[in-house]
Every structure is written in C-alpha cells, then in structure tokens.
Write a protein that holds these residues in place. Sequence first.
Motif, PDB file in Angstrom:
ATOM      1  N   ALA A   3      10.449  20.983  21.692  1.00 13.34           N
ATOM      2  CA  ALA A   3      10.401  22.027  23.087  1.00 13.34           C
ATOM      3  C   ALA A   3      11.797  22.812  23.208  1.00 13.34           C
ATOM      4  CB  ALA A   3      10.348  21.269  24.379  1.00 13.34           C
ATOM      5  N   GLU A   4      13.010  22.343  22.712  1.00  8.39           N
ATOM      6  CA  GLU A   4      13.981  22.838  22.497  1.00  8.39           C
ATOM      7  C   GLU A   4      14.298  23.898  21.519  1.00  8.39           C
ATOM      8  OE1 GLU A   4      17.445  20.412  21.034  1.00  8.39           O
ATOM      9  OE2 GLU A   4      18.061  22.498  20.746  1.00  8.39           O
ATOM     10  N   VAL A   5      13.667  23.780  20.473  1.00  7.40           N
ATOM     11  CA  VAL A   5      13.508  24.812  19.680  1.00  7.40           C
ATOM     12  C   VAL A   5      12.731  25.869  20.140  1.00  7.40           C
ATOM     13  CG1 VAL A   5      12.607  25.415  17.242  1.00  7.40           C
ATOM     14  CG2 VAL A   5      14.236  23.369  17.351  1.00  7.40           C
ATOM     15  N   ALA A   6      11.621  25.708  20.528  1.00  6.01           N
ATOM     16  CA  ALA A   6      10.734  26.737  21.152  1.00  6.01           C
ATOM     17  C   ALA A   6      11.433  27.785  21.851  1.00  6.01           C
ATOM     18  CB  ALA A   6       9.546  26.324  21.798  1.00  6.01           C
ATOM     19  N   VAL A   7      12.333  26.904  22.984  1.00  8.10           N
ATOM     20  CA  VAL A   7      12.812  27.730  23.995  1.00  8.10           C
ATOM     21  C   VAL A   7      14.083  28.486  23.241  1.00  8.10           C
ATOM     22  CG1 VAL A   7      14.181  27.747  26.083  1.00  8.10           C
ATOM     23  CG2 VAL A   7      12.189  26.440  25.890  1.00  8.10           C
ATOM     24  N   GLY A   8      14.861  27.628  22.392  1.00  6.17           N
ATOM     25  CA  GLY A   8      15.912  28.489  21.777  1.00  6.17           C
ATOM     26  C   GLY A   8      15.769  29.525  20.888  1.00  6.17           C
ATOM     27  N   LEU A   9      14.710  29.288  20.097  1.00  2.00           N
ATOM     28  CA  LEU A   9      14.143  30.518  19.406  1.00  2.00           C
ATOM     29  C   LEU A   9      13.878  31.599  20.287  1.00  2.00           C
ATOM     30  CD1 LEU A   9      12.827  28.766  16.364  1.00  2.00           C
ATOM     31  CD2 LEU A   9      14.809  30.008  16.391  1.00  2.00           C
ATOM     32  N   ALA A  10      13.091  31.320  21.199  1.00  2.00           N
ATOM     33  CA  ALA A  10      12.589  32.488  22.359  1.00  2.00           C
ATOM     34  C   ALA A  10      13.901  33.290  22.787  1.00  2.00           C
ATOM     35  CB  ALA A  10      11.674  31.984  23.363  1.00  2.00           C
ATOM     36  N   LEU A  11      14.990  32.499  23.285  1.00  2.25           N
ATOM     37  CA  LEU A  11      16.121  32.957  23.669  1.00  2.25           C
ATOM     38  C   LEU A  11      16.872  33.988  22.568  1.00  2.25           C
ATOM     39  CD1 LEU A  11      17.766  30.438  25.753  1.00  2.25           C
ATOM     40  CD2 LEU A  11      17.261  32.413  26.601  1.00  2.25           C
ATOM     41  N   VAL A  12      16.964  33.256  21.287  1.00  7.87           N
ATOM     42  CA  VAL A  12      17.287  34.181  20.186  1.00  7.87           C
ATOM     43  C   VAL A  12      16.663  35.360  20.136  1.00  7.87           C
ATOM     44  CG1 VAL A  12      17.903  34.101  17.743  1.00  7.87           C
ATOM     45  CG2 VAL A  12      18.529  32.139  19.030  1.00  7.87           C
ATOM     46  N   VAL A  13      15.274  35.425  19.958  1.00  6.01           N
ATOM     47  CA  VAL A  13      14.683  36.695  19.821  1.00  6.01           C
ATOM     48  C   VAL A  13      14.808  37.623  21.106  1.00  6.01           C
ATOM     49  CG1 VAL A  13      12.261  37.601  19.753  1.00  6.01           C
ATOM     50  CG2 VAL A  13      12.985  35.570  18.506  1.00  6.01           C
ATOM     51  N   ALA A  14      14.831  37.061  22.217  1.00  7.22           N
ATOM     52  CA  ALA A  14      14.985  38.009  23.312  1.00  7.22           C
ATOM     53  C   ALA A  14      16.431  38.364  23.384  1.00  7.22           C
ATOM     54  CB  ALA A  14      15.045  37.366  24.677  1.00  7.22           C
ATOM     55  N   LEU A  15      17.488  37.813  22.963  1.00  9.30           N
ATOM     56  CA  LEU A  15      18.900  38.355  22.626  1.00  9.30           C
ATOM     57  C   LEU A  15      18.752  39.449  21.607  1.00  9.30           C
ATOM     58  CD1 LEU A  15      21.720  37.332  23.339  1.00  9.30           C
ATOM     59  CD2 LEU A  15      21.822  36.028  21.402  1.00  9.30           C
ATOM     60  N   TYR A  16      18.330  39.111  20.472  1.00 15.50           N
ATOM     61  CA  TYR A  16      18.103  40.049  19.325  1.00 15.50           C
ATOM     62  C   TYR A  16      17.510  41.390  20.178  1.00 15.50           C
ATOM     63  CZ  TYR A  16      17.318  42.459  15.287  1.00 15.50           C
ATOM     64  OH  TYR A  16      17.357  43.241  14.138  1.00 15.50           O
ATOM     65  N   LEU A  75       6.943  19.730  27.501  1.00 14.77           N
ATOM     66  CA  LEU A  75       6.473  20.697  26.682  1.00 14.77           C
ATOM     67  C   LEU A  75       5.727  21.784  26.875  1.00 14.77           C
ATOM     68  CD1 LEU A  75       5.271  18.172  23.758  1.00 14.77           C
ATOM     69  CD2 LEU A  75       6.817  20.019  23.423  1.00 14.77           C
ATOM     70  N   LEU A  76       5.068  21.702  28.062  1.00 14.69           N
ATOM     71  CA  LEU A  76       4.136  22.880  28.609  1.00 14.69           C
ATOM     72  C   LEU A  76       5.343  23.899  29.322  1.00 14.69           C
ATOM     73  CD1 LEU A  76       1.577  23.761  29.701  1.00 14.69           C
ATOM     74  CD2 LEU A  76       1.838  22.759  31.792  1.00 14.69           C
ATOM     75  N   VAL A  77       6.414  23.406  29.948  1.00 12.94           N
ATOM     76  CA  VAL A  77       7.166  24.302  30.577  1.00 12.94           C
ATOM     77  C   VAL A  77       7.802  24.982  29.384  1.00 12.94           C
ATOM     78  CG1 VAL A  77       9.471  24.451  31.700  1.00 12.94           C
ATOM     79  CG2 VAL A  77       7.687  23.094  32.660  1.00 12.94           C
ATOM     80  N   ALA A  78       8.075  24.558  28.237  1.00 16.11           N
ATOM     81  CA  ALA A  78       8.850  24.993  27.136  1.00 16.11           C
ATOM     82  C   ALA A  78       7.975  25.880  26.586  1.00 16.11           C
ATOM     83  CB  ALA A  78       9.195  24.173  26.170  1.00 16.11           C
ATOM     84  N   LEU A  79       6.610  25.885  26.352  1.00 20.84           N
ATOM     85  CA  LEU A  79       5.696  26.729  25.904  1.00 20.84           C
ATOM     86  C   LEU A  79       5.746  28.163  26.839  1.00 20.84           C
ATOM     87  CD1 LEU A  79       3.746  26.518  23.716  1.00 20.84           C
ATOM     88  CD2 LEU A  79       1.843  26.114  25.276  1.00 20.84           C
ATOM     89  N   VAL A  80       5.422  28.045  28.007  1.00 20.22           N
ATOM     90  CA  VAL A  80       5.497  28.820  29.063  1.00 20.22           C
ATOM     91  C   VAL A  80       6.973  29.644  28.928  1.00 20.22           C
ATOM     92  CG1 VAL A  80       5.153  29.699  31.511  1.00 20.22           C
ATOM     93  CG2 VAL A  80       3.805  27.682  30.503  1.00 20.22           C
TER      94      VAL A  80
END
Lengths: 100, 183
Positions: free
Chosen positions: A71-84, B167-172
Amino acid sequence: MISLNAVLLISFALFSIGIAGVLIRRNALVILMCVELMLNAANLNFIAFARHSGSAAGQAFALLVMGFAAAEVAVGLALVVALYRRRDTVQVDDLNLLKG
Amino acid sequence: MEHQLESLGRNLFAVFGLLALAGAAFMVVSKRAVHSVLAFLFTMLCVAGCYLSMDAEFLGVAQILVYAGGIVVLFLFVVMLVELTKYKEKDIFHTQSRAAAVAVIAGVVAFAGVFKHAFFGPASPEALVLRPELAQGLDVAHQNAQAIARGLFADYLLPFEILSVILLVALVGAVVLAKTERV
C-alpha cells in the motif's frame, strides 16, 4: 538451527543501509526503495522472533507488514508521479517550497 | 546427516543475508535509478531466500510474489515514466550526506555495542507452535502456510481486515494522486 543473533545482525545491517540511503540519497524513488528495505529488515526480525519464541503470530504480522508495504509503495509512487507532473523533478533537494 | 543439513541451512542463511546486504549497498550507491531498482529486486529475492532458510516457506513465496511480482514492476514503470536521464546528476548524494553518514556510522557503532553482549547465543530449537485448539490435525512443522493461516485468521482477524481497508484507501489514493488534471 540459525542463531537468532545472526538474523538480528543481518536485519540490523539491512536497516542501517536503508536508513543511510534515506538520509543521503536525493532521488525520491531511491529513497522509497530504501524505506521498503527498512520494512524488510523489520520483517526479518519478525520472522526471527517468531522462530525463536515458536509462535505463528510473528509470521502472520510479517504478512500484514508486507501488505502494508505494498500500500505504501502504491501511494508513494503516485506521489512521485504527481510531483513529477507538477514540478518536473524527483530530486528531493529541489522541493523546498516549505522552507522559510 | 542431520547435522550436515543443519549446518547447510545456517550457511544458506548467511549466504543469502550477505548477498542481500551487497545488493542493498549497490542499490544505495548506484548512479542510475534502473540499476537501483534491479539491485532492489536482487535484494528482495535474497531476503526471500533468508525467509525460506528460516522455515518460513509461505512468507518466502509471498515475498517473491509481492516484491518481485508487484512492487519492483511498479518501480520500473515509474522509473521509465519519470525521465531520469535528463538530470545527469554528478552528485547523487544529498547535500547533507557528510553529516548523515557520520550519524549513521555513530548509530551502527552504538548498536554494535549492544550486539556485542549477546553475540551468537543459543537459539530456540522449536519450530512454530500454535495453540493446541488451533493446531488440531495439523503438522505445524511441515505445513507452514496452514499454520500461518490458522494463526492469522483465528487471532489476528481484525488487523487483517484493517489491512484490507488500508489497501483500498491506498488504491483510491494512488488513483486520485496520479490521475491527470484534465480528466
């Protein structure tokens, strides 16, 4: 039988490398990978202690930590992409918006 | 024979652990992000080997699936999405890297002092055990996945469910953060 201290030593070294990477690298992607490395070191400890105390709880929690890391990687990478997209950089030295 | 197997198991752990350390070190110092990701993959596989050599078969396989199959692929996607070559960074390390390196070395020395006291003592000879009512009809030492499943779903059902919400929150959150502005 692998001695508990050997596992703790390896996990400690992994954690140290991870924290060194977080502190000294400037690339946000590499920093994120180092955070993952630290989570893995913690997992290694969980499994070593589960083995030492003979309880399944440690392995169950290691599994939970693994899901948390995903979960952390998903959010972190999304942050990196948004940052970029916004700032056109992934170097943390360039992100000084909140600096006084 | 049994003794040889045991020493082989310990050596396997040491080999995988040292390889993981080497991979991690390469990951931190390598100049190109793609090399870092590949070193990260190597490290995760070695950590999975460590899990396997500690009789945590299910977690070893889960590690390979989650990290090599999911997280490393995500990292590779982002590295290729984010064009890193245009920076040509000569100085890959943070500006405060000297102070940080000193702090890390101090921490390592402090922990080494702690480790010196309990260096390589005897370890518990037991494998996993479950509560007797959970372990009914199960060979815990040889059915690792089943043992974890019974431990997880009997005693830690709530953390498991919370993790699914996380995980659901992270996905969204990932979709919201990474979606383009014009959509």
